[in-house]
Motif scaffolding. Sequence first.
Motif, PDB file in Angstrom:
ATOM      1  N   LEU A 126      54.976  37.842  35.566  1.00  0.00           N
ATOM      2  CA  LEU A 126      54.713  37.823  36.972  1.00  0.00           C
ATOM      3  C   LEU A 126      54.181  39.262  37.526  1.00  0.00           C
ATOM      4  CD1 LEU A 126      57.963  36.223  38.757  1.00  0.00           C
ATOM      5  CD2 LEU A 126      55.685  35.269  38.294  1.00  0.00           C
ATOM      6  N   ALA A 127      54.622  40.064  36.686  1.00  0.00           N
ATOM      7  CA  ALA A 127      54.084  41.818  37.077  1.00  0.00           C
ATOM      8  C   ALA A 127      52.474  41.517  36.988  1.00  0.00           C
ATOM      9  CB  ALA A 127      54.541  42.525  36.482  1.00  0.00           C
ATOM     10  N   LEU A 128      51.970  41.046  36.039  1.00  0.00           N
ATOM     11  CA  LEU A 128      50.598  40.971  36.043  1.00  0.00           C
ATOM     12  C   LEU A 128      49.929  39.738  36.717  1.00  0.00           C
ATOM     13  CD1 LEU A 128      50.294  41.137  31.966  1.00  0.00           C
ATOM     14  CD2 LEU A 128      49.640  42.718  33.758  1.00  0.00           C
ATOM     15  N   TYR A 129      50.733  38.752  36.961  1.00  0.00           N
ATOM     16  CA  TYR A 129      49.997  37.624  37.893  1.00  0.00           C
ATOM     17  C   TYR A 129      49.660  38.227  39.371  1.00  0.00           C
ATOM     18  CZ  TYR A 129      49.474  32.922  39.754  1.00  0.00           C
ATOM     19  OH  TYR A 129      49.081  31.686  40.433  1.00  0.00           O
ATOM     20  N   ARG A 130      50.710  39.198  39.823  1.00  0.00           N
ATOM     21  CA  ARG A 130      50.307  39.715  41.130  1.00  0.00           C
ATOM     22  C   ARG A 130      48.757  40.437  41.212  1.00  0.00           C
ATOM     23  NH1 ARG A 130      55.625  40.819  40.243  1.00  0.00           N
ATOM     24  NH2 ARG A 130      56.995  39.499  41.342  1.00  0.00           N
ATOM     25  N   LEU A 131      48.319  40.824  39.998  1.00  0.00           N
ATOM     26  CA  LEU A 131      47.132  41.472  40.028  1.00  0.00           C
ATOM     27  C   LEU A 131      46.284  40.308  40.726  1.00  0.00           C
ATOM     28  CD1 LEU A 131      46.970  43.342  36.547  1.00  0.00           C
ATOM     29  CD2 LEU A 131      47.204  44.277  38.828  1.00  0.00           C
ATOM     30  N   TYR A 132      46.361  39.017  40.166  1.00  0.00           N
ATOM     31  CA  TYR A 132      45.466  37.964  40.450  1.00  0.00           C
ATOM     32  C   TYR A 132      45.683  37.731  41.825  1.00  0.00           C
ATOM     33  CZ  TYR A 132      44.075  33.077  40.261  1.00  0.00           C
ATOM     34  OH  TYR A 132      43.101  32.064  40.723  1.00  0.00           O
ATOM     35  N   LEU A 133      46.952  37.536  42.149  1.00  0.00           N
ATOM     36  CA  LEU A 133      47.114  37.104  43.595  1.00  0.00           C
ATOM     37  C   LEU A 133      46.696  38.163  44.752  1.00  0.00           C
ATOM     38  CD1 LEU A 133      50.644  35.900  43.428  1.00  0.00           C
ATOM     39  CD2 LEU A 133      48.512  34.526  43.175  1.00  0.00           C
ATOM     40  N   HIS A 134      46.646  39.748  44.246  1.00  0.00           N
ATOM     41  CA  HIS A 134      46.611  40.405  45.367  1.00  0.00           C
ATOM     42  C   HIS A 134      45.002  41.218  45.342  1.00  0.00           C
ATOM     43  CE1 HIS A 134      50.432  40.756  47.062  1.00  0.00           C
ATOM     44  NE2 HIS A 134      50.905  40.741  45.790  1.00  0.00           N
ATOM     45  N   GLU A 135      44.240  41.130  43.983  1.00  0.00           N
ATOM     46  CA  GLU A 135      43.153  41.712  43.923  1.00  0.00           C
ATOM     47  C   GLU A 135      42.028  40.774  43.257  1.00  0.00           C
ATOM     48  OE1 GLU A 135      43.244  45.766  42.641  1.00  0.00           O
ATOM     49  OE2 GLU A 135      45.031  45.306  41.544  1.00  0.00           O
ATOM     50  N   GLY A 136      42.606  39.575  42.937  1.00  0.00           N
ATOM     51  CA  GLY A 136      41.482  38.622  42.440  1.00  0.00           C
ATOM     52  C   GLY A 136      40.423  38.588  43.288  1.00  0.00           C
ATOM     53  N   PRO A 137      40.402  38.482  44.658  1.00  0.00           N
ATOM     54  CA  PRO A 137      39.191  38.248  45.518  1.00  0.00           C
ATOM     55  C   PRO A 137      38.249  39.272  45.437  1.00  0.00           C
ATOM     56  CG  PRO A 137      41.141  37.424  46.799  1.00  0.00           C
ATOM     57  CD  PRO A 137      41.450  38.118  45.416  1.00  0.00           C
ATOM     58  N   ARG A 138      38.583  40.275  45.115  1.00  0.00           N
ATOM     59  CA  ARG A 138      37.722  41.693  45.062  1.00  0.00           C
ATOM     60  C   ARG A 138      37.300  41.816  43.509  1.00  0.00           C
ATOM     61  NH1 ARG A 138      39.995  46.643  46.384  1.00  0.00           N
ATOM     62  NH2 ARG A 138      42.135  45.931  45.535  1.00  0.00           N
ATOM     63  N   PHE A 139      37.851  41.338  42.638  1.00  0.00           N
ATOM     64  CA  PHE A 139      37.517  41.630  41.101  1.00  0.00           C
ATOM     65  C   PHE A 139      37.231  40.330  40.448  1.00  0.00           C
ATOM     66  CE2 PHE A 139      39.788  45.228  42.551  1.00  0.00           C
ATOM     67  CZ  PHE A 139      38.741  46.193  42.292  1.00  0.00           C
ATOM     68  N   PRO A 140      36.214  39.732  40.363  1.00  0.00           N
ATOM     69  CA  PRO A 140      35.718  38.518  39.530  1.00  0.00           C
ATOM     70  C   PRO A 140      36.341  38.530  38.145  1.00  0.00           C
ATOM     71  CG  PRO A 140      33.860  39.218  40.696  1.00  0.00           C
ATOM     72  CD  PRO A 140      34.550  40.251  40.975  1.00  0.00           C
ATOM     73  N   ALA A 141      36.357  39.614  37.520  1.00  0.00           N
ATOM     74  CA  ALA A 141      37.045  39.870  36.166  1.00  0.00           C
ATOM     75  C   ALA A 141      38.337  39.153  36.061  1.00  0.00           C
ATOM     76  CB  ALA A 141      36.800  41.271  35.722  1.00  0.00           C
TER      77      ALA A 141
END
Length: 222
Positions: A126-141
Amino acid sequence: AGVWPLVGEMRVAPTKKPEARRGGRPRRDEMEGRLHHLLDTAAEIFARQGYAGASIDHIAATAHIGKPTIYARYTNKAGLLKAVIEHVLTHRLIPIDRPLVAQTADAALKEQLANIIAASIEPAFLALYRLYLHEGPRFPALFEAFSPQQHTHRLLVELMQQHGEFAALRVSVGEAADTLLAMAGMIVTMAAAQPDYRDRLSPATEAERIVDVCLYGLIRRS
C-alpha cells in the motif's frame, strides 16, 4: 508529509547491509543480498518521499551502493521503481499462489481472490501503491510500473478453467478475471486512501461479496 499517511506502517523486512569480502568479486548470495538491501531501501524512500522527491543519489547513498551499479542494472528511476514493486510483490508479501483448501469451485475462487486482496492491502504494498494514486497522473512511468500483474490474472483464469462450473459464464474466463480484479482493485484503492478502512477490512468477506455479485451477473441462467 501528509501525502503518505501510512508510511510509518510500512513493514518491509529490514535487510542488513552485506559485508563485502576482501578481494575478488562478491559471491552470488552476497550480490543477491546487496540487491535486496538496495530494493528495500528504495522502497522505503519512494514511499516516504514520493516518486518526484526520491533521487537515485539519495537511494545510492542510503543503501551504500554506487550510482553506476544502479544505473547499469535499472537504467533510470522508473526502472528502479518497477524493480522495487516486483521485489515487494515477490519477497515481502504473503504468497498469493499458496495451495487452496476450498472443496468447491465457488469457494476456491473466493479463497484465491481473498489471497490476492490480503497481499494487496499489506502495508509494504500500500505504501508504494499510493505513489500510483497520488503521482500517477504526472508521471507516465508510474502507470507502466503498476501495470496489471499478469500473475494474479493467470491464477484466476487457470482456476476457472479447471472447474466445469464456470463454463456457463456469459464471457470468457479472461474477461471474468478482469472483472474480479477490477472490483478487488477498488477495495485496495479504498484501503490505500483510508487507513481505518484497511484496519477493519476482511479479505475473505470482500472476496465472497465480489464473487457472488460477479457470478450472479455473469453466469447464464435458463
